[in-house]
Write an enzyme that holds these catalytic residues in place. Structure first.
Site, short mmCIF file in Angstrom:
data_model
loop_
_atom_site.label_atom_id
_atom_site.label_comp_id
_atom_site.label_asym_id
_atom_site.label_seq_id
_atom_site.Cartn_x
_atom_site.Cartn_y
_atom_site.Cartn_z
N ASP A 15 31.69 32.56 58.03
CA ASP A 15 30.66 31.79 58.75
C ASP A 15 30.94 31.78 60.25
O ASP A 15 32.09 31.79 60.67
CB ASP A 15 30.65 30.36 58.20
CG ASP A 15 29.36 29.64 58.52
OD1 ASP A 15 28.42 30.28 59.04
OD2 ASP A 15 29.28 28.43 58.26
N HIS A 32 26.75 39.41 63.93
CA HIS A 32 26.98 40.03 62.62
C HIS A 32 27.70 41.37 62.79
O HIS A 32 28.56 41.72 61.98
CB HIS A 32 25.65 40.22 61.89
CG HIS A 32 24.97 38.92 61.56
ND1 HIS A 32 25.63 37.86 60.97
CD2 HIS A 32 23.69 38.49 61.77
CE1 HIS A 32 24.78 36.85 60.81
NE2 HIS A 32 23.60 37.20 61.29
N LEU A 126 43.38 48.12 47.33
CA LEU A 126 42.76 46.81 47.56
C LEU A 126 41.35 46.85 46.97
O LEU A 126 40.61 47.80 47.23
CB LEU A 126 42.67 46.54 49.07
CG LEU A 126 41.95 45.26 49.49
CD1 LEU A 126 42.86 44.03 49.31
CD2 LEU A 126 41.52 45.32 50.96
C1 FPP Z 1 27.25 33.73 58.38
O1 FPP Z 1 27.24 33.43 59.75
C2 FPP Z 1 27.27 35.19 58.18
C3 FPP Z 1 26.34 35.90 57.49
C4 FPP Z 1 25.19 35.28 56.83
C5 FPP Z 1 26.44 37.37 57.38
C6 FPP Z 1 27.83 37.90 57.23
C7 FPP Z 1 27.74 39.36 57.23
C8 FPP Z 1 28.68 40.18 57.78
C9 FPP Z 1 29.93 39.74 58.41
C10 FPP Z 1 28.45 41.64 57.69
C11 FPP Z 1 29.02 42.17 56.39
C12 FPP Z 1 28.79 43.61 56.34
C13 FPP Z 1 29.29 44.44 55.39
C14 FPP Z 1 29.08 45.89 55.53
C15 FPP Z 1 30.03 43.95 54.23
P1 FPP Z 1 25.98 32.66 60.34
O2 FPP Z 1 24.95 33.66 60.70
O3 FPP Z 1 25.51 31.63 59.35
O4 FPP Z 1 26.60 32.01 61.59
P2 FPP Z 1 26.19 30.58 62.25
O5 FPP Z 1 26.55 29.53 61.23
O6 FPP Z 1 27.07 30.54 63.45
O7 FPP Z 1 24.74 30.64 62.57
#
Ligand code: FPP
Length: 242
Positions: A15, A32, A126
């Site tokens: 997050d 992201h 892994l």
């Molecule tokens: C939450 O942060 C994050 C997500 C909803 C997306 C996470 C995705 C990735 C890290 C990419 C993964 C990619 C692969 C290829 C596996 P948020 O957007 O809710 O952050 P905020 O709470 O600060 O708004």
């Protein structure tokens, strides 16, 4: 000094990507993108520390409700990152598994998932489970449906075998970044006896030192699985005597 206990299976709610981007006056998708880099770093660091299974929450069943632009940006990033990274994952011995509802994903995303799974299926260093279009409630429901279809009785063992993470033991440690302390429909069944670690680090900033803090905290916990400390002590003593 007692030896550091390294969790076999770590699960992470990644997050804080959006806030990381906002702080830099960047679009959320930039957060992201940086999140993908953080995931690569984290997978390498987990491997180096002896963690054998890493499960991450990449896109929840509820994330479809985000603005269309962010959802399509995440889908593009996901397909792109998979095709770009598969060779490196292969070289690093990482087995990729996708956990979640496949129906409703675009042909492009489905194809990139299938290709990545097939290419890395033989790797054993892994296991990286990517929860995508996933929800803990969805998982329990799909497992219950499987039992009904197969005419199996509803037991804990049957349900566990039908869950989407049946190929790995339950997570020892669940980490949530981004200064929130909730489960958000992640691994509801599997986290029954997991230890939890919450950090205010935003996911893109979650580095090796942050991972070490989480592992260190885990290592100091007494996991009782419903027993008492006294029972655990006698178990350890009799194991030592054998
Ligand atoms: C939450 O942060 C994050 C997500 C909803 C997306 C996470 C995705 C990735 C890290 C990419 C993964 C990619 C692969 C290829 C596996 P948020 O957007 O809710 O952050 P905020 O709470 O600060 O708004």
């Amino acid at each position: 000094m007692t030896a550091l206990q390294v969790p076999h299976h770590i699960a992470i709610v990644m997050d804080g990507n959006g806030r990381w981007a906002n702080k830099r006056f960047l679009p959320r998708i930039a957060g992201h993108k940086q999140g993908v880099e953080s995931l690569k770093r984290c997978a390498k660091a987990c491997d180096a520390r002896g963690v054998r299974v890493l499960t991450v929450f990449a896109f929840s069943s509820e994330n479809w409700k985000r603005p269309t632009e962010e959802v399509s940006g995440l889908m593009d990033l996901f397909a792109f990152a998979l095709s770009r990274e598969v060779e490196q994952l292969q070289a690093d011995g990482v087995q990729l598994r996708f956990i979640g509802e496949r129906q409703g994903l675009s042909a492009r995303v489905s194809r990139s998932i299938e290709q990545a799974e097939v290419a890395t299926a033989g790797n054993t260093r892994l296991i990286l489970n990517v929860c995508f279009n996933y929800g803990g409630r969805w998982d329990i429901v799909q497992a219950a449906q499987k039992l009904a279809e197969r005419g199996l009785s509803v037991t804990e063992a049957h349900l566990s075998q039908a869950m989407a993470l049946a190929h790995v033991p339950d997570p020892d440690l669940v980490i949530r970044t981004g200064d929130e302390q909730r489960i958000s429909n992640f691994l509801l069944w599997q986290s029954a006896y997991s230890e939890f670690f919450f950090t205010d680090a935003l996911w893109p900033d979650f580095d090796e030192a942050a991972l070490d803090l989480a592992i260190h905290s885990f290592s100091q916990r007494e996991r009782r699985f419903g027993l008492t400390s006294g029972q655990l002590d006698s178990q350890a003593a009799s194991a030592q005597a054998q």
